[in-house]
Scaffold this motif. Structure first.
Motif, short mmCIF file in Angstrom:
data_model
loop_
_atom_site.label_atom_id
_atom_site.label_comp_id
_atom_site.label_asym_id
_atom_site.label_seq_id
_atom_site.Cartn_x
_atom_site.Cartn_y
_atom_site.Cartn_z
N ALA A 171 9.45 -9.19 0.95
CA ALA A 171 10.50 -8.25 1.38
C ALA A 171 10.15 -6.82 0.98
O ALA A 171 10.33 -5.89 1.77
CB ALA A 171 11.85 -8.67 0.80
N TYR A 172 9.63 -6.65 -0.24
CA TYR A 172 9.23 -5.32 -0.70
C TYR A 172 8.08 -4.77 0.15
O TYR A 172 8.04 -3.58 0.45
CB TYR A 172 8.82 -5.35 -2.17
CG TYR A 172 9.96 -5.18 -3.15
CD1 TYR A 172 11.15 -5.87 -3.00
CD2 TYR A 172 9.84 -4.33 -4.24
CE1 TYR A 172 12.19 -5.72 -3.90
CE2 TYR A 172 10.87 -4.17 -5.15
CZ TYR A 172 12.04 -4.87 -4.97
OH TYR A 172 13.06 -4.71 -5.87
N ALA A 173 7.15 -5.64 0.52
CA ALA A 173 6.02 -5.20 1.35
C ALA A 173 6.52 -4.71 2.71
O ALA A 173 6.07 -3.67 3.20
CB ALA A 173 5.01 -6.33 1.51
N LYS A 174 7.45 -5.44 3.29
CA LYS A 174 8.00 -5.02 4.58
C LYS A 174 8.69 -3.66 4.47
O LYS A 174 8.58 -2.83 5.36
CB LYS A 174 9.01 -6.06 5.10
CG LYS A 174 8.39 -7.32 5.61
CD LYS A 174 9.44 -8.32 6.06
CE LYS A 174 8.79 -9.62 6.50
NZ LYS A 174 9.77 -10.63 6.90
N GLU A 175 9.36 -3.45 3.36
CA GLU A 175 10.14 -2.23 3.17
C GLU A 175 9.30 -1.04 2.71
O GLU A 175 9.52 0.09 3.15
CB GLU A 175 11.24 -2.49 2.14
CG GLU A 175 12.16 -1.32 1.91
CD GLU A 175 13.23 -1.61 0.86
OE1 GLU A 175 13.81 -0.64 0.34
OE2 GLU A 175 13.49 -2.80 0.55
N HIS A 176 8.31 -1.26 1.85
CA HIS A 176 7.64 -0.15 1.19
C HIS A 176 6.18 0.08 1.57
O HIS A 176 5.65 1.17 1.37
CB HIS A 176 7.70 -0.32 -0.34
CG HIS A 176 9.08 -0.35 -0.89
ND1 HIS A 176 9.86 0.77 -1.02
CD2 HIS A 176 9.84 -1.39 -1.34
CE1 HIS A 176 11.03 0.43 -1.54
NE2 HIS A 176 11.05 -0.88 -1.73
N MET A 214 -2.34 -10.71 3.87
CA MET A 214 -3.65 -10.41 4.45
C MET A 214 -4.36 -11.72 4.76
O MET A 214 -4.06 -12.75 4.16
CB MET A 214 -4.49 -9.61 3.45
CG MET A 214 -3.89 -8.27 3.08
SD MET A 214 -4.92 -7.38 1.89
CE MET A 214 -6.36 -7.00 2.91
N PRO A 215 -5.35 -11.70 5.65
CA PRO A 215 -6.14 -12.91 5.88
C PRO A 215 -7.01 -13.23 4.67
O PRO A 215 -7.28 -12.35 3.84
CB PRO A 215 -7.02 -12.56 7.09
CG PRO A 215 -6.73 -11.16 7.45
CD PRO A 215 -5.72 -10.59 6.51
N ASP A 267 0.85 -0.17 5.09
CA ASP A 267 -0.16 -0.88 5.88
C ASP A 267 0.53 -1.53 7.08
O ASP A 267 1.15 -2.58 6.97
CB ASP A 267 -0.85 -1.94 5.03
CG ASP A 267 -1.90 -2.72 5.81
OD1 ASP A 267 -2.17 -2.36 6.98
OD2 ASP A 267 -2.47 -3.67 5.25
N SER A 268 0.41 -0.89 8.23
CA SER A 268 1.11 -1.37 9.42
C SER A 268 0.65 -2.75 9.87
O SER A 268 1.40 -3.49 10.48
CB SER A 268 0.96 -0.37 10.57
OG SER A 268 -0.41 -0.17 10.87
N LYS A 269 -0.60 -3.12 9.56
CA LYS A 269 -1.12 -4.43 9.98
C LYS A 269 -0.49 -5.57 9.20
O LYS A 269 -0.28 -6.64 9.75
CB LYS A 269 -2.64 -4.49 9.80
CG LYS A 269 -3.42 -3.60 10.72
CD LYS A 269 -4.91 -3.71 10.44
CE LYS A 269 -5.68 -2.71 11.25
NZ LYS A 269 -7.10 -2.67 10.87
N THR A 270 -0.20 -5.36 7.92
CA THR A 270 0.29 -6.47 7.10
C THR A 270 1.76 -6.36 6.72
O THR A 270 2.38 -7.38 6.41
CB THR A 270 -0.55 -6.60 5.81
OG1 THR A 270 -0.35 -5.42 5.02
CG2 THR A 270 -2.01 -6.81 6.10
N LEU A 290 0.84 -1.19 0.00
CA LEU A 290 0.00 0.00 0.00
C LEU A 290 0.88 1.24 0.00
O LEU A 290 1.75 1.40 0.85
CB LEU A 290 -0.92 0.01 1.23
CG LEU A 290 -1.70 1.30 1.50
CD1 LEU A 290 -2.68 1.57 0.36
CD2 LEU A 290 -2.42 1.21 2.83
N LEU A 291 0.62 2.09 -0.98
CA LEU A 291 1.32 3.37 -1.07
C LEU A 291 0.26 4.47 -1.03
O LEU A 291 -0.39 4.76 -2.04
CB LEU A 291 2.13 3.45 -2.38
CG LEU A 291 3.15 2.32 -2.59
CD1 LEU A 291 3.71 2.37 -3.99
CD2 LEU A 291 4.25 2.41 -1.56
#
Length: 167
Positions: free
Chosen positions: A64-69, A82-83, A72-75, A32-33
């Motif tokens: 890895a990109y999701a963690k970095e960029h 996501m669930p 969305d603090s939940k995911t 999410l941006l």
């Protein structure tokens, strides 16, 4: 008026959607941006397009990109995972992108939602499940009996009216 098991089975197969137990579900990873300042929307979109191009080349890097960029603090901490969810629980554009991804690890186009620009990766799909025919056969038999009765009654009434008209 009787209804056979074959008639029940045929009705069940032809109307299976009426006996849905659990709808189809998907699980996606997302990046999410958000667009916090409308004047920066073009830069956010450009960043999303760049990230997507890199992910198309290396889909295994999505987590890895999701963690970095991702914002969305939940995911984000979980690699954007996501669930599982069914249709009707998220924004239409988001769901369309998620449910149309054909196979695991496929990457969506950049989509614009109320939250901002998003990139999705299909993690898993669950097919819909249906109530077993044994659970709904009594209900189907009653429905088919009522239909047969109404059809027979209508035909009998037509015969009566027709014979009365010919006298």
């Amino acid at each position: 008026i009787s209804v056979t098991d074959d008639e029940v089975d045929r009705y069940y197969q032809n109307n299976k959607a009426q006996y849905l137990d659990k709808p189809a579900e998907v699980q996606v990873r997302r990046i999410l941006l958000p667009v916090t300042d409308p004047s920066q929307e073009a830069q956010v979109l450009q960043k999303a397009d760049t990230l997507r191009a890199e992910l198309i080349a290396s889909p295994q890097k999505f987590a890895a990109y999701a963690k970095e960029h991702s914002s969305d603090s939940k995911t984000a901490a979980n690699g954007g995972l996501m669930p599982f969810f069914a249709k009707g629980s998220h924004e239409r554009a988001f769901e369309k992108a998620a449910f149309t991804l054909p196979k695991e690890n496929d990457i969506s186009a950049v989509i614009k939602t109320n939250e901002g620009y998003q990139i999705l990766q299909l993690a898993a799909k669950k097919a819909p499940t249906y109530k077993p025919v044994t659970q709904v056969s009594a209900q189907i038999k009653e429905l088919l009996k009522a239909k047969k009765f109404n059809d027979q009654f209508t035909n009998d009434m037509r015969s009566v009216v027709s014979s009365a008209d010919s006298k």
